[in-house]
Design a protein around this motif. Sequence first.
Motif, PDB file in Angstrom:
ATOM      1  N   SER A  46       0.747  -1.517  -0.065  1.00 13.17           N
ATOM      2  CA  SER A  46      -0.101   0.628   0.008  1.00 13.17           C
ATOM      3  C   SER A  46       1.401   0.774   0.369  1.00 13.17           C
ATOM      4  N   VAL A  47       0.782   3.128  -0.449  1.00 14.68           N
ATOM      5  CA  VAL A  47       1.112   3.974  -0.769  1.00 14.68           C
ATOM      6  C   VAL A  47       0.667   4.710   0.209  1.00 14.68           C
ATOM      7  N   SER A  48       1.659   5.220   1.005  1.00 16.18           N
ATOM      8  CA  SER A  48       0.884   6.017   2.022  1.00 16.18           C
ATOM      9  C   SER A  48       0.317   7.637   1.365  1.00 16.18           C
ATOM     10  N   MET A  49      -0.201   7.951   2.150  1.00 16.99           N
ATOM     11  CA  MET A  49      -1.468   9.235   1.501  1.00 16.99           C
ATOM     12  C   MET A  49      -0.577  10.468   2.309  1.00 16.99           C
ATOM     13  N   ASN A  50       0.866  10.323   3.012  1.00 18.49           N
ATOM     14  CA  ASN A  50       1.807  10.771   3.916  1.00 18.49           C
ATOM     15  C   ASN A  50       3.190  10.719   4.002  1.00 18.49           C
ATOM     16  N   PRO A  51       3.652  10.811   2.841  1.00 17.87           N
ATOM     17  CA  PRO A  51       5.137  10.107   2.745  1.00 17.87           C
ATOM     18  C   PRO A  51       5.767  11.047   3.317  1.00 17.87           C
TER      19      PRO A  51
END
Length: 163
Positions: A46-51
């Motif tokens: 999953s890809v972080s919303m707040n990288p």
Amino acid sequence: MMWRKGAGLLLVAFLAASCENVDLDLHDQITFKHQEYPMIPAPKGSVSMNPKRFDYSTVDAVMVTSPVKRTKDSVDDGKKLYDIFCIACHGPDGTTTGMPVADKFEPRPANLKNETALALTEGEIFQRIVVDGMGIMPGYKFEMSDEEAWKVVSYVMQLQGRK
Ligand code: HEC
């Protein structure tokens, strides 16, 4: 009649046993607040919303230059993103012409081919996109990676007919 009594007793015994660990008073249940540990780990991939990424609001835009070369591929990718995120306000050619949404906004979305927009450095265009937009234009730092934003910059500059 005996079997009935037996069945009744069995039922009572069963209910008593099954209720043993259940506290029916919700006040006494263990609860976890939003974002409180223990949290369920994010699914793999999953890809972080707040990288964690560099905060471009802290630097002078003039100092920011694109790490993405303007090639056919980067411009094509940029066009795809522009058509999703920017076209509603700035229009297919960047002038806002014929965009009913643009007509509704005050101040009107910028004509990307006007003198002011043509004078923006690539870093300034990039900052408009990833930092905090401008007026009613939102920033897109959660929707786009830095690389994607630079591709949009490539496309915008091509639209503007700039080198
Ligand atoms: C909701 C409408 C809206 C969307 C969507 C939008 N913009 Fe804007 N844009 C604006 C408005 C409004 C301004 C500021 C106009 C003003 O204040 O004069 C602006 C300003 C700009 C400027 C600065 C122009 C200048 O002269 O300083 C750039 C560059 C720009 N937008 C690019 C983009 C790009 C690229 C996207 C897509 C990632 C985008 N905009 C999405 C409405 C929008």
